[in-house]
Scaffold this active site. Structure first.
Site, mmCIF file in Angstrom:
data_model
loop_
_atom_site.group_PDB
_atom_site.id
_atom_site.type_symbol
_atom_site.label_atom_id
_atom_site.label_comp_id
_atom_site.label_asym_id
_atom_site.label_seq_id
_atom_site.Cartn_x
_atom_site.Cartn_y
_atom_site.Cartn_z
ATOM 1 N N ASP A 131 0.709 -1.250 0.091
ATOM 2 C CA ASP A 131 -0.035 0.041 -0.028
ATOM 3 C C ASP A 131 0.969 1.422 0.035
ATOM 4 O O ASP A 131 1.767 1.265 0.737
ATOM 5 C CB ASP A 131 -0.738 -0.053 1.203
ATOM 6 C CG ASP A 131 -1.939 1.073 1.434
ATOM 7 O OD1 ASP A 131 -2.969 1.006 0.419
ATOM 8 O OD2 ASP A 131 -1.853 1.808 2.213
ATOM 9 N N GLU B 178 14.372 -15.641 0.948
ATOM 10 C CA GLU B 178 14.740 -16.746 1.788
ATOM 11 C C GLU B 178 13.708 -17.765 1.676
ATOM 12 O O GLU B 178 13.863 -18.886 2.444
ATOM 13 C CB GLU B 178 14.592 -15.955 3.148
ATOM 14 C CG GLU B 178 15.610 -15.167 3.440
ATOM 15 C CD GLU B 178 15.433 -14.020 4.918
ATOM 16 O OE1 GLU B 178 14.327 -14.518 5.445
ATOM 17 O OE2 GLU B 178 15.890 -13.119 5.089
HETATM 18 C C1 GLC Z 1 -4.132 3.107 -0.276
HETATM 19 C C2 GLC Z 1 -5.460 2.285 -0.477
HETATM 20 C C3 GLC Z 1 -6.542 2.999 -0.037
HETATM 21 C C4 GLC Z 1 -6.263 3.647 1.264
HETATM 22 C C5 GLC Z 1 -4.874 4.398 1.368
HETATM 23 C C6 GLC Z 1 -4.521 4.538 2.635
HETATM 24 O O1 GLC Z 1 -4.296 3.834 -1.383
HETATM 25 O O2 GLC Z 1 -5.803 1.660 -1.661
HETATM 26 O O3 GLC Z 1 -7.728 2.301 -0.096
HETATM 27 O O4 GLC Z 1 -7.379 4.277 1.693
HETATM 28 O O5 GLC Z 1 -3.892 3.735 0.625
HETATM 29 O O6 GLC Z 1 -4.193 3.523 3.262
#
Ligand code: GLC
Length: 586
Positions: free
Chosen positions: A231, A298
């Site tokens: 993310d 790993e």
């Molecule tokens: C990413 C996710 C989104 C979230 C953001 C903060 O873009 O896809 O849904 O709100 O990160 O974590």
């Protein structure tokens, strides 16, 4: 009506523009299905999807013919941002089940030959994470505070934020702590949150943060997961000194050009537009991915890292998937491309070229949990900017029929491209967004942080319809759904489409079957030369197939005796009508 008539010669392939990689790891050509757990299937009747719900629907995924499943977060979380606010990276939120439920889901997926990718959220934690709670209790300058980005404020009493950064969800990116006895002259400190104030950014200059996330990776690798979707992969490292920046922070920009939005921006990404402000796309992130790559190595098997990095141009994105870093990156340039032949050809060309240059597979994606579903997006007169994030009842509404028609055509175009493709749950049913959700039911923090100016992303997160006309359209054993479903979901439910010729579900299933049989994912690509400059038609050779999309109003007459393998809509008198894609035997 005028018609464009093609001869067999017109469909001749030009020179290859993409030559497949020699190595054959599974992720290079995988079709990966995104499950958004709270909206996929509800096992216990509370109206919120869960892991037992996913397990119960694994046959749907296996029969559809996808290779892997990526699950959005199911970790312990106060759910301020639907789980992208993680309070414990090694446990399941009770809303979604238990670690035993996870193991069962993983085993069930593996039995069916499906790989599992989990979501890792390393840019920020929840404010309920034990580390943040410790930081709040600790004094300024403490080791506990150093795991996050705490700073003193500006101004004589420290009552102005440390810099001018804005949150991606709206409002300032800084929140000030409550006063306490040992504050001193600077007053309470502030902490940085690029997203909601409940999502404090971690300090990736701190070795303890690195060690912790390597350990989290190992925890899930030991369980047997096949990969991680990372993310905000472009956000973890911030420019030294956290300098002011007047640019606009955004997740979805909708820029399709290859040229950087700010051509003068330095190559090191230290300033500039194209999501290259001091909080994004900094050089330091790459060292993190190199170390994670080593952690994955790993382990036996072919595990992968997938970058969610909203960076432009694609050449910057390619830097995340160099041979010793991540394995794939979402192709948001493709997702944001309008329904326009020339622009689609450009984004395909540039994507293949830039990823080939680093030896990574190109990915393709049209929908996810952060953007308006493509069946709605393509029904809008104009696509871009705000409309990508969400549609409110007061906004211009999409043309549903046109949207679905174009979405199906775009899907067959996408699934005909070599590389790896991502699907978002429900797109195999042709689901649109709920575009008229009332304010009272909205839950996306971006709606609240902008006082409703941004409708937010709830419209694409509506619980799936499995059984048309059943309570909650069969989302779970009760009639509860955490967001209301629009009326059209009954007719689009999975059970109304299984085995129905021409249904969107059957179109996806057949496309995935053909894609696998013809080895499209690992094939080369060559444009149909005679149509390479066409304002309306996109056509290319891939494996033993010609993929042809007609985006214009003029029907395209196929050569006599053409073997049509699959079509996104009915042909009319042997011609491909507007907004239709066909797969032909080459
Ligand atoms: C990413 C996710 C989104 C979230 C953001 C903060 O873009 O896809 O849904 O709100 O990160 O974590």
């Amino acid at each position: 009506m005028t018609r464009t008539a093609l001869t067999t010669d017109d469909l001749t392939a030009g020179a290859p523009v993409h030559v497949p990689a020699a190595s054959g790891e599974w992720w290079r050509d995988a079709v990966i299905y995104q499950v958004y757990p709270r909206s996929f299937a509800d096992g216990d009747g509370d109206g919120i999807g869960d892991l037992p719900g996913v397990t119960a629907k694994l046959d749907h995924l296996a029969q559809l013919g996808v290779d892997a499943v990526w699950l959005s977060p199911f970790y312990r979380s106060p759910q301020k941002d639907a789980g992208y606010d993680v309070a414990d990276y090694r446990d399941i939120d009770p809303l979604f089940g238990t670690l035993a439920d996870f193991d069962e889901m993983l085993a069930g997926a593996h039995e069916r030959g499906l790989k599992i990718i989990v979501d890792l959220v390393p840019n920020h934690s929840s404010d309920q994470h034990v580390w943040f709670q410790e930081a709040l209790a600790a004094a300024r300058g403490s080791a506990a505070r150093d795991r996050y980005l705490f700073r003193d404020g500006r101004g004589p009493a420290g009552d102005e934020p440390p810099n001018n950064w804005q949150s991606i969800f709206g409002g300032p990116a800084w929140t000030r702590l409550a006063p306490r006895h040992d504050d001193g002259p600077a007053g309470p400190q502030w902490y940085l949150h690029l997203f909601d104030s409940s999502q404090p950014d971690l300090n990736w200059e701190n070795p303890e943060v690195h060690a912790e996330f390597e350990d989290v990776l190992r925890f899930w690798l030991d369980k047997g997961v096949d990969g991680f979707r990372v993310d905000v992969a472009h956000g973890m490292v911030k420019a030294a000194g956290l300098p002011d920046w007047d640019g606009h922070v955004a997740m979805v920009e909708g820029t399709v050009e290859e040229a950087p939005s700010d051509p003068g921006a330095p190559e090191d990404g230290s300033t500039g537009a194209g999501n290259r402000g001091p909080m994004f796309d900094q050089e330091g992130v790459h060292e993190i991915y190199r170390s994670w790559h080593r952690v994955l190595e790993e382990n036996p098997g072919e595990r992968c890292l997938v970058a969610e990095a909203w960076v432009e141009p694609l050449s910057r994105l390619a830097r995340y998937v160099r041979p010793d870093e991540m394995h794939q990156a979402f192709n948001f340039s493709f997702l944001t491309a309008p329904w326009d032949a020339a622009q689609l050809r450009t984004v395909v060309d540039v994507s293949l070229n830039t990823m080939d240059a680093v030896g990574a597979p190109t990915t393709w994606v049209l929908s996810n949990h952060d953007v308006v579903r493509h069946a709605s997006r393509f029904g809008l007169a104009e696509i871009g900017g705000k409309q990508l994030n969400g549609i409110a009842a007061t906004d211009p509404q999409p043309d549903a029929e046109l949207g679905l028609r174009r979405a199906r055509a775009a899907t067959l175009l996408m699934l005909g491209l070599p590389g790896s493709a991502y699907m978002y749950q429900g797109e195999e049913l042709g689901l649109p967004d709920h575009t008229a959700l009332p304010a009272e039911v909205r839950q996306d923090p971006s709606f609240f942080r902008t006082d409703g100016a941004e409708p937010g992303r709830d419209g694409c997160r509506v619980p799936l319809p499995w059984v048309g006309g059943a309570p909650g359209n069969g989302f779970g054993p009760s009639d509860k759904t955490w967001l209301p479903q629009p009326g059209v979901y009954a007719d689009l439910a999975a059970d109304r489409q299984y085995g129905v010729a021409g249904s969107t579900y059957e179109m996806y299933r057949t496309a995935l079957e053909l894609r696998r049989a013809e080895k499209i994912g690992t094939a080369g690509l060559a444009w149909v030369d005679a149509l390479a400059g066409s304002p309306d038609v996109v056509a290319f050779h891939v494996a033993g197939v010609v993929v042809l999309s007609n985006l214009g109003a003029t029907p395209v007459v196929l050569p006599a005796e053409t073997d049509v393998l699959l079509a996104s809509g009915d042909l009319v008198d042997g011609a491909v009508p507007a907004d239709t894609t066909v797969w032909l035997r080459a």
